[in-house]
Design a protein around this motif. Structure first.
Motif, PDB file in Angstrom:
ATOM      1  N   UNK A 178      51.482  76.716  15.040  1.00  0.00           N
ATOM      2  CA  UNK A 178      51.422  75.257  15.091  1.00  0.00           C
ATOM      3  C   UNK A 178      50.568  74.904  16.301  1.00  0.00           C
ATOM      4  N   UNK A 179      49.640  74.001  16.105  1.00  0.00           N
ATOM      5  CA  UNK A 179      48.704  73.634  17.170  1.00  0.00           C
ATOM      6  C   UNK A 179      48.754  72.139  17.420  1.00  0.00           C
ATOM      7  N   UNK A 180      48.778  71.781  18.690  1.00  0.00           N
ATOM      8  CA  UNK A 180      48.710  70.389  19.125  1.00  0.00           C
ATOM      9  C   UNK A 180      47.421  70.178  19.893  1.00  0.00           C
ATOM     10  N   UNK A 181      46.836  68.999  19.734  1.00  0.00           N
ATOM     11  CA  UNK A 181      45.696  68.605  20.543  1.00  0.00           C
ATOM     12  C   UNK A 181      46.119  67.371  21.318  1.00  0.00           C
ATOM     13  N   UNK A 182      45.931  67.437  22.625  1.00  0.00           N
ATOM     14  CA  UNK A 182      46.351  66.376  23.534  1.00  0.00           C
ATOM     15  C   UNK A 182      45.099  65.788  24.183  1.00  0.00           C
ATOM     16  N   UNK A 183      45.007  64.455  24.181  1.00  0.00           N
ATOM     17  CA  UNK A 183      43.817  63.817  24.749  1.00  0.00           C
ATOM     18  C   UNK A 183      43.878  63.759  26.268  1.00  0.00           C
ATOM     19  N   UNK A 184      42.833  63.203  26.874  1.00  0.00           N
ATOM     20  CA  UNK A 184      42.727  63.163  28.331  1.00  0.00           C
ATOM     21  C   UNK A 184      43.818  62.322  28.987  1.00  0.00           C
ATOM     22  N   UNK A 185      44.407  61.419  28.229  1.00  0.00           N
ATOM     23  CA  UNK A 185      45.488  60.576  28.749  1.00  0.00           C
ATOM     24  C   UNK A 185      46.865  61.231  28.554  1.00  0.00           C
ATOM     25  N   UNK A 186      46.882  62.431  27.998  1.00  0.00           N
ATOM     26  CA  UNK A 186      48.128  63.150  27.820  1.00  0.00           C
ATOM     27  C   UNK A 186      48.876  62.784  26.553  1.00  0.00           C
ATOM     28  N   UNK A 187      48.186  62.133  25.604  1.00  0.00           N
ATOM     29  CA  UNK A 187      48.817  61.757  24.334  1.00  0.00           C
ATOM     30  C   UNK A 187      48.519  62.786  23.257  1.00  0.00           C
ATOM     31  N   UNK A 198      42.066  66.234  30.967  1.00  0.00           N
ATOM     32  CA  UNK A 198      41.365  67.218  30.150  1.00  0.00           C
ATOM     33  C   UNK A 198      41.891  67.155  28.720  1.00  0.00           C
ATOM     34  N   UNK A 199      41.097  67.575  27.771  1.00  0.00           N
ATOM     35  CA  UNK A 199      41.571  67.779  26.409  1.00  0.00           C
ATOM     36  C   UNK A 199      42.307  69.111  26.415  1.00  0.00           C
ATOM     37  N   UNK A 200      43.536  69.107  25.913  1.00  0.00           N
ATOM     38  CA  UNK A 200      44.359  70.321  25.933  1.00  0.00           C
ATOM     39  C   UNK A 200      44.756  70.674  24.510  1.00  0.00           C
ATOM     40  N   UNK A 201      44.611  71.937  24.183  1.00  0.00           N
ATOM     41  CA  UNK A 201      45.085  72.450  22.901  1.00  0.00           C
ATOM     42  C   UNK A 201      46.247  73.391  23.184  1.00  0.00           C
ATOM     43  N   UNK A 202      47.392  73.106  22.573  1.00  0.00           N
ATOM     44  CA  UNK A 202      48.561  73.973  22.687  1.00  0.00           C
ATOM     45  C   UNK A 202      48.675  74.756  21.387  1.00  0.00           C
ATOM     46  N   UNK A 203      48.604  76.060  21.480  1.00  0.00           N
ATOM     47  CA  UNK A 203      48.682  76.898  20.293  1.00  0.00           C
ATOM     48  C   UNK A 203      49.990  77.683  20.346  1.00  0.00           C
ATOM     49  N   UNK A 204      50.988  77.202  19.587  1.00  0.00           N
ATOM     50  CA  UNK A 204      52.274  77.896  19.494  1.00  0.00           C
ATOM     51  C   UNK A 204      52.117  79.047  18.506  1.00  0.00           C
TER      52      UNK A 204
END
Length: 173
Positions: A139-148, A60-66
């Motif tokens: 701070x926000x990260x976006x992680x692709x389906x491969x976990x990168x 899944x596409x994951x967004x981490x919002x710190x």
């Protein structure tokens, strides 16, 4: 010597405050060199007391919002991410809010309710904050389906930026 140290600390605080207030986006490559690396896995507790692993969302596409409760622009970002969450309920997108030093599960739960946030809210630890090299909120990260890790931004950004980023990664095979 104390004046030099005080001046250095003051300069860092002023620059940090400008990033939080102005919300100037920064490329991850210029901040930490984490881009395109595998996102560090974690297990954090959500506001219901359940353990959540980042690896549970592989594919899944994951967004981490710190965020932090004392951060003035973080509440606006949480509202933006709630809209993205609602608009992507039927798609392979997960948003996780990571509250750092923001109180107990009950306090974070109350904040989520008051903002209408329905995506998972997690209690962020110092270890996870450090693993992701987060020094400024939001701070926000976006992680692709491969976990990168594909993107990292510091400060508040307009919702259009995040919506486009999600679309780009969903169309990426």
């Amino acid at each position: 010597m104390r004046n030099i140290l005080f001046g250095s600390v003051l300069a860092v605080l002023i620059v940090s405050m400008q990033i939080v207030v102005v919300g100037q986006p920064k490329e991850i490559s210029s901040l930490s060199g984490l881009e395109f690396r595998q996102a560090p896995d974690f297990e954090l507790t959500d506001i219901n007391g359940e353990g959540v692993h980042l690896s549970d969302f592989q594919g899944r596409v994951v967004m981490l919002q710190f965020w932090a409760q004392w951060c003035t622009s973080c509440e606006g970002d949480l509202r933006v991410f709630q809209k993205i969450h609602i608009n992507n309920l039927d798609r392979e997108v997960t948003i996780l809010g990571l509250g750092y030093a923001s109180g107990s599960r009950g306090e974070i739960s109350q904040l989520a309710k008051s903002l209408g946030v329905t995506f998972p809210m997690l209690l962020c630890t110092e270890e996870v904050r450090s693993d992701y090299q987060v020094a400024v909120f939001p701070t926000t990260f976006v992680i692709d389906r491969q976990g990168r890790i594909r993107d990292r931004r510091v400060g508040a950004l307009e919702s259009g930026y995040w919506k486009q980023k999600v679309e780009d990664l969903l169309s990426d095979n």
